[in-house]
Design a protein around this motif. Structure first.
Motif, mmCIF file in Angstrom:
data_model
loop_
_atom_site.group_PDB
_atom_site.id
_atom_site.type_symbol
_atom_site.label_atom_id
_atom_site.label_comp_id
_atom_site.label_asym_id
_atom_site.label_seq_id
_atom_site.Cartn_x
_atom_site.Cartn_y
_atom_site.Cartn_z
ATOM 1 N N VAL A 197 0.948 -0.886 0.157
ATOM 2 C CA VAL A 197 0.195 -0.017 0.083
ATOM 3 C C VAL A 197 0.892 1.034 -0.163
ATOM 4 O O VAL A 197 1.878 1.438 0.978
ATOM 5 C CB VAL A 197 -0.975 -0.038 1.306
ATOM 6 C CG1 VAL A 197 -1.684 1.391 1.250
ATOM 7 C CG2 VAL A 197 -1.905 -1.327 1.270
ATOM 8 N N THR B 202 -2.541 -0.873 -3.925
ATOM 9 C CA THR B 202 -3.270 0.129 -3.605
ATOM 10 C C THR B 202 -2.455 1.355 -3.463
ATOM 11 O O THR B 202 -1.401 1.246 -2.807
ATOM 12 C CB THR B 202 -4.319 -0.207 -2.233
ATOM 13 O OG1 THR B 202 -4.937 -1.557 -2.322
ATOM 14 C CG2 THR B 202 -5.039 0.786 -1.856
ATOM 15 N N THR C 136 -8.281 6.964 -2.649
ATOM 16 C CA THR C 136 -7.852 5.726 -2.521
ATOM 17 C C THR C 136 -8.222 4.727 -3.299
ATOM 18 O O THR C 136 -9.389 4.598 -3.562
ATOM 19 C CB THR C 136 -7.684 5.082 -1.181
ATOM 20 O OG1 THR C 136 -7.827 6.149 -0.014
ATOM 21 C CG2 THR C 136 -6.829 3.940 -0.813
ATOM 22 N N ASP D 154 -5.950 -9.216 -2.271
ATOM 23 C CA ASP D 154 -4.805 -8.667 -2.882
ATOM 24 C C ASP D 154 -3.558 -9.175 -2.304
ATOM 25 O O ASP D 154 -3.244 -9.107 -1.056
ATOM 26 C CB ASP D 154 -4.860 -7.112 -2.561
ATOM 27 C CG ASP D 154 -5.908 -6.153 -3.040
ATOM 28 O OD1 ASP D 154 -6.932 -6.899 -3.776
ATOM 29 O OD2 ASP D 154 -6.164 -5.028 -2.962
ATOM 30 N N LYS E 225 -7.589 1.002 -6.206
ATOM 31 C CA LYS E 225 -6.664 -0.250 -6.554
ATOM 32 C C LYS E 225 -6.000 0.018 -7.917
ATOM 33 O O LYS E 225 -6.437 0.736 -8.856
ATOM 34 C CB LYS E 225 -7.559 -1.275 -6.751
ATOM 35 C CG LYS E 225 -8.210 -1.911 -5.439
ATOM 36 C CD LYS E 225 -7.597 -2.383 -4.461
ATOM 37 C CE LYS E 225 -8.183 -3.098 -3.492
ATOM 38 N NZ LYS E 225 -9.116 -4.213 -3.588
#
Length: 386
Positions: free
Chosen positions: A59, A113, A130, A360, A132
């Motif tokens: 992330v 992400t 935010t 993920d 993907k």
């Protein structure tokens, strides 16, 4: 889909499962645990990854992917609306280009992400998103949140952008003043509007800026403050206390110099980029030891690339450099997984391998924080994307 015989870095309290399985159904993690506890699952797709490591998708807690297109100048730079020092109504959503090559580069680095954001030219820069990674015509479909953070900026960038125009803010105190003035205006607007609604009366004339800031004042949306120097960090903390903001320090280059103060204030810090030179005066004290010192002080810490400042696929490498400079290895992984997800307010969906979260996942044959590392496979919502 069933992944078997994996060394699973869950990034949860259960830690690392030395030889385990992950069952994926409808894009979610349906089950995870040791191979000895795996139920009799009739799955058509079984992936045996014996001897390999599985991590949650990484992330990126602060970047400009899709908003500032790599390789383009004016034509692709849609991150800064430098026409007004306060632009809380502009949205990363409306400038996001899903075919930006950085979206594929992110996957090449195991990043699934990102929290992508307007730039730091304006003291109040706009609404962050935010999303993907992977290409899609429907940006909102790939977004986890189209607006869960508001960008603020202190220090050198607003000064530089407005000084040449002889317009406020030309100083650090000017930037802080602009932010306070707009937040106070929004607070009064919010109170007036709420009082009118209680009485069944007509409220104040519609003000788009104030409307955009109401979720920030209600702590429904986080306030991300771009600041490098310790004085700017302290100003951000003061403003946060004055308006009771749920705030985050972004970059925090001199954070390690005031680590105990940040920990006492309980303010998360997104560190980076530090895979770079000291590119401007306020970065004179830049040090890759920053994440280690902040983490040891007790700060919730993440690591970012600030793409395109540093290419986004180097996010794991940045975590590796932090390990080299004193950060515990597992803490470094947390900085680009669960910590980053918590700071981005998406830890209910991503950042760890846990039943119910999005599937993920990244698979590595070795250490993902190594300069040589390339993921063997990357999954987003249970679908292989690399």
């Amino acid at each position: 889909m069933l992944i078997t015989n994996a060394k699973i870095y869950t990034m949860e309290a259960c830690g690392v499962i030395e030889n385990g399985f992950i069952h994926v159904q409808d894009g979610k993690i349906a089950a995870v645990g040791p191979m000895a506890d795996m139920p009799d699952l009739k799955e058509e797709e079984v992936i045996d990854v014996a001897g390999k490591n599985v991590f949650p998708g990484f992330v990126e807690a602060h970047c400009h992917v899709g908003v500032e297109d790599e390789g383009l100048n004016f034509e692709g730079n849609d991150g800064n609306e430098i026409t007004d020092p306060t632009t809380p109504t502009v949205r990363a959503l409306d400038s996001y280009y899903s075919l930006d090559r950085a979206c594929d580069d992110a996957l090449y680095g195991g990043v699934t992400t990102v929290l992508t954001t307007p730039g730091s030219a304006n003291p109040i820069g706009g609404q962050m998103m935010t999303i993907k990674m992977g290409t899609s015509d429907d940006v909102e479909q790939k977004a986890i949140h189209t607006f869960n953070s508001m960008k603020f900026a202190l220090g050198e960038n607003p000064k530089r952008c407005y000084n040449g125009r002889k317009q406020t803010p030309m100083t650090r105190m000017g930037s802080a003043s602009v932010i306070r003035e707009q937040l106070e205006k929004a607070r009064r607007y919010m109170i007036e509007k709420e009082n009118a609604e209680k009485k069944g009366e007509k409220g104040p004339a519609y003000d788009a800026k104030c409307e955009a800031l109401i979720p920030v004042l209600k702590r429904e949306v986080r306030a991300h403050f771009h600041c490098h120097r310790s004085d700017d960090i302290m100003t951000a903390i003061r403003i946060g206390k004055e308006f009771n903001l749920d705030q985050v320090i972004v970059h925090g280059t001199e954070g390690y110099l005031i680590a105990d103060t940040l920990a006492k204030a309980n303010v998360p810090v997104i560190t980076g980029p530090y895979l770079s030179n000291r590119s401007k005066p306020e970065c004179t004290n830049l040090s890759p030891k920053n994440p280690a010192i902040l983490t040891q002080a007790g700060c919730l810490t993440a690591i970012c690339t600030d793409h395109p400042v540093i290419p986004i696929h180097y996010l794991p490498l940045c975590a590796g450099i932090a390990v080299k400079e004193g950060l515990d290895y597992m803490k470094a992984l947390e900085c680009i997984t669960i910590n980053a997800a918590k700071i981005a307010c998406v830890d209910d969906r991503v950042g760890s391998i846990k039943v119910g979260k999005d599937a993920d996942l990244t698979i590595y044959d070795g250490d993902p924080l190594s300069v040589y590392a390339v993921p063997e496979a990357v999954f987003v919502d249970g679908k292989r994307v690399r």
